[in-house]
Design an enzyme around this catalytic site. Structure first.
Site, short mmCIF file in Angstrom:
data_model
loop_
_atom_site.label_atom_id
_atom_site.label_comp_id
_atom_site.label_asym_id
_atom_site.label_seq_id
_atom_site.Cartn_x
_atom_site.Cartn_y
_atom_site.Cartn_z
N HIS A 195 5.41 10.97 52.68
CA HIS A 195 5.31 9.59 52.21
C HIS A 195 4.15 9.41 51.25
O HIS A 195 4.25 8.71 50.25
CB HIS A 195 5.03 8.66 53.40
CG HIS A 195 6.27 8.12 54.02
ND1 HIS A 195 6.32 7.74 55.33
CD2 HIS A 195 7.49 7.88 53.51
CE1 HIS A 195 7.52 7.29 55.60
NE2 HIS A 195 8.26 7.38 54.53
N GLU A 440 26.21 24.03 44.91
CA GLU A 440 24.92 24.43 45.49
C GLU A 440 25.07 25.56 46.51
O GLU A 440 24.11 26.00 47.10
CB GLU A 440 24.18 23.23 46.09
CG GLU A 440 25.03 22.23 46.82
CD GLU A 440 24.27 20.94 47.19
OE1 GLU A 440 23.07 20.85 46.99
OE2 GLU A 440 24.94 20.04 47.72
N ASP A 464 19.34 23.81 46.66
CA ASP A 464 20.09 24.56 47.66
C ASP A 464 20.66 25.85 47.08
O ASP A 464 20.70 26.87 47.76
CB ASP A 464 21.23 23.70 48.24
CG ASP A 464 20.71 22.78 49.31
OD1 ASP A 464 19.91 23.24 50.15
OD2 ASP A 464 21.07 21.59 49.29
C1 PEP Z 1 19.92 20.26 45.44
O1 PEP Z 1 20.19 20.95 46.43
O2 PEP Z 1 19.51 20.73 44.36
C2 PEP Z 1 20.03 18.80 45.51
C3 PEP Z 1 19.88 18.05 44.45
O3 PEP Z 1 20.27 18.27 46.74
P1 PEP Z 1 19.13 18.07 47.85
O4 PEP Z 1 17.82 18.46 47.27
O5 PEP Z 1 19.19 16.63 48.23
O6 PEP Z 1 19.61 19.00 48.92
MG MG Z 2 21.31 20.02 48.03
#
Ligand code: PEP
Ligand code: MG
Length: 581
Positions: A195, A440, A464
């Site tokens: 935060h 991803e 990811d």
């Molecule tokens: C990612 O995985 O790049 C993405 C944008 O999703 P998150 O970071 O929310 O998993």
């Molecule tokens: Mg992601």
């Protein structure tokens, strides 16, 4: 002698000044036995402490100026809500009665148990929520122990102009201190999704978190230079260094105000290739920032925040109202709503799903679209709400974590079903609403052509994609050295996805963090990326780099980049390319 220390720069800018150290509570809590006839008095002492904590927090909340973003007050509201929560308020009472112990001990036991649950969580956002528990518990403990409020809570100007140094800061601390005129802050603890880091960016003060042992080497009234962009602190700088950083600070200020001029300029390379530059939204307050930086739309609206800090999931009406509000703020700009990306250990109620059991490998478990398909009661209200909201403005749906065609088909079937339900009830919606998928999972990136044939657009989630390609947990510091966006495997997967989109004639964007890191902008252009979605705070910097690049020259390097044997080789090529003005 000047000492240089490195942490995580979470809010850009340079601050030069003297420090004030905010000491962390060092609350020693001991167990003592309470005799049977005194138990109810002890319970009342605990309940009175909770009431006093609420009063103190309301008083702090009232001191936040009206013009401060509503979400900032929202952080304090979250603490107030915690003070109403059965887990924090009823459970210690039960412990006092059952164990016959003092209120402090009961509260400590329950606080530790809650923190342990949050600690186990895979999702970095939820994991940092243990800070909130810690904060609320400490406030109550201070009251129970009759300790006075901490000095930075005093409504005076003692901190004006200072750089604050602390082991950790809470959102409430950060807001108060910014209001009291601090110029920057450093904490020993914390990560980019805490935060405090989020607030620092939003409040626009330079900040560094995770600067280990800072309190050991820096004292009150020490002169320091804090470079929030690079995460560096220089303690006791000599005159030469000071002058150098004063110049850098001026340059940086000029650079940032220069970036503002780009707001209304098109995003286009020097040789005329238009690039679409959209923004990522993590919290509702980011919508204002999207408009301020002149983004072309929202390429990733993370909807998880709707599910956090609550016992039950939002219903269709809450989803609907949230999306309509977002569409209204965007005033005609496209909004890409990513459907729920929670899972396994990231349930909306934090701990109670699946009987509280945590998956052994949560990142590889039931998350995102996998969870949505298993729990249609979570998924369908969100999809219906998006369709209903689509008459209010341009909206797209984006499905996270697709890994095979079967999953995608199941989603498309649910969508078809929802559309017939809406048709039957004569509820209007945008019949051309686009449905896209996030790439991803490496399996999806390798088979991106298959997805491209069935979807309206793709978006690369590199956070990811890198995690799964490198087989490392993206939140585990011990393997973070392997989190390598330049690894040839990652680059080839990105390129393969972009090529699949190009051949199928559908847009492919990138909404992972990689798209918002200036050092990768030209590399991504080399690979053929034409749509970026980045946090509003880095959007103008990315636009500047794009507008100073030549697509023709960069695309000559694509093959060389793709045939590189390791990330070092890629880095060397890019260092040269990035240095060209
Ligand atoms: C990612 O995985 O790049 C993405 C944008 O999703 P998150 O970071 O929310 O998993
Ligand atoms: Mg992601």
């Amino acid at each position: 002698m000047t000492i240089a220390m490195h942490g995580m720069g979470v809010s850009r800018g340079i601050a030069i000044g003297k420090t004030q150290v905010i000491q962390r509570d060092n609350l020693e809590i001991h167990e003592s036995k309470i005799s049977g006839d005194m138990i109810e008095a002890e319970v009342r002492r605990f309940e009175n402490a909770a009431t006093t904590a609420r009063q103190q927090l309301r008083a702090i909340r009232n001191r936040i100026p009206d013009e401060t973003d509503a979400d900032i007050a929202g952080f304090i509201d979250a603490h107030l809500l915690m003070l109403e929560d059965a887990a924090l308020i009823h459970e210690p009472v039960r412990l006092i009665r059952e164990l016959g112990c003092n209120a402090e001990w009961a509260l400590k036991l329950q606080g530790d148990a809650l923190i342990a649950v949050f600690d186990e969580m895979h999702d970095p956002y939820l994991r940092t929520r243990k800070d909130d528990v810690n904060y609320v518990v400490n406030r109550m403990l201070r009251i129970l122990l009759n300790q006075s409020p901490q000095r930075h809570e005093a409504p005076d100007n003692r901190l004006t102009g200072y750089i604050v140094l602390a082991h950790d800061l809470t959102p409430a601390d950060t807001v108060l201190m910014q209001h009291n005129g601090i110029t920057a802050f450093v904490t020993e603890y914390g990560g980019p999704t805490s935060h405090t880091a989020i607030l620092a960016r939003s409040l626009g003060i330079p900040a560094i978190v995770g600067l280990q042992h800072a309190l050991r080497y820096i004292n009150d009234e020490d002169m320091i230079i804090l470079d929030g962009t690079h995460g560096v602190v220089l303690v006791a700088p000599d005159q030469h260094t000071l002058r150098h950083y004063e110049k850098l600070r001026e340059q940086d200020k000029r650079y940032v105000s220069g970036l503002a001029k780009l707001k209304s300029k098109p995003t286009v390379t020097l040789d005329g290739t238009p690039i679409e530059l959209q923004a990522n939204i993590e919290l509702p307050r980011d919508f204002t920032a999207v408009m301020e930086v002149g983004a072309a739309g929202v390429g990733l609206y993370r909807t998880e925040f709707l599910f956090m800090n609550r016992e039950s999931p939002p219903d269709e009406e809450e989803h609907y109202a949230t999306y309509v509000k977002a569409i209204e703020i965007l005033d005609g700009l496209p909004l890409t709503i990513r459907t729920l990306d929670l899972g396994a250990d990231k349930q909306f109620d934090g701990s109670r799903q699946n009987g509280g059991a945590l998956a052994a490998n949560p990142a590889l478990g039931l998350r995102a679209v996998r969870l949505c398909l298993k729990e249609p009661a979570l998924f369908r209200p969100q999809l219906r709400a998006i369709y209903r909201a689509s008459v209010s403005g341009p909206v797209r749906i984006m499905i996270p974590m697709l890994s095979n065609l079967h999953e995608m088909n199941q989603v498309l079937e649910i969508i078809a079903d929802i559309k017939s339900e809406l048709d039957e009830k004569n509820i209007s919606y945008d019949h051309n609403l686009q449905v896209g998928g996030m790439i991803e999972v490496p399996a999806a990136a390798v088979c991106a052509d298959v997805f491209a044939r069935h979807l309206d657009f793709l978006s690369l989630g590199t956070n990811d994609l890198i995690q799964y390609t490198m087989a490392i947990d993206r939140v585990n510091e011990e393997v973070s050295y392997l989190y390598d966006p330049l690894h040839p495997a990652v680059l080839r997967l990105i390129h393969n996805t972009l090529e699949a989109g190009r051949k199928a004639n559908i847009p492919v964007s990138m909404c992972g963090e990689m798209a918002g890191r200036p050092q990768f902008t030209r590399l991504l252009l080399c690979l053929g990326l034409l749509q970026f979605s980045v946090h509003p705070s880095s959007l103008l910097e990315i636009k500047k780099i794009i507008n100073e690049s030549r697509m023709g020259q960069l695309s000559l390097l694509t093959d060389k980049i793709l045939s590189a044997g390791d990330s070092q080789e890629v880095a060397e090529i890019m260092t040269l390319v990035n240095s060209v003005q």
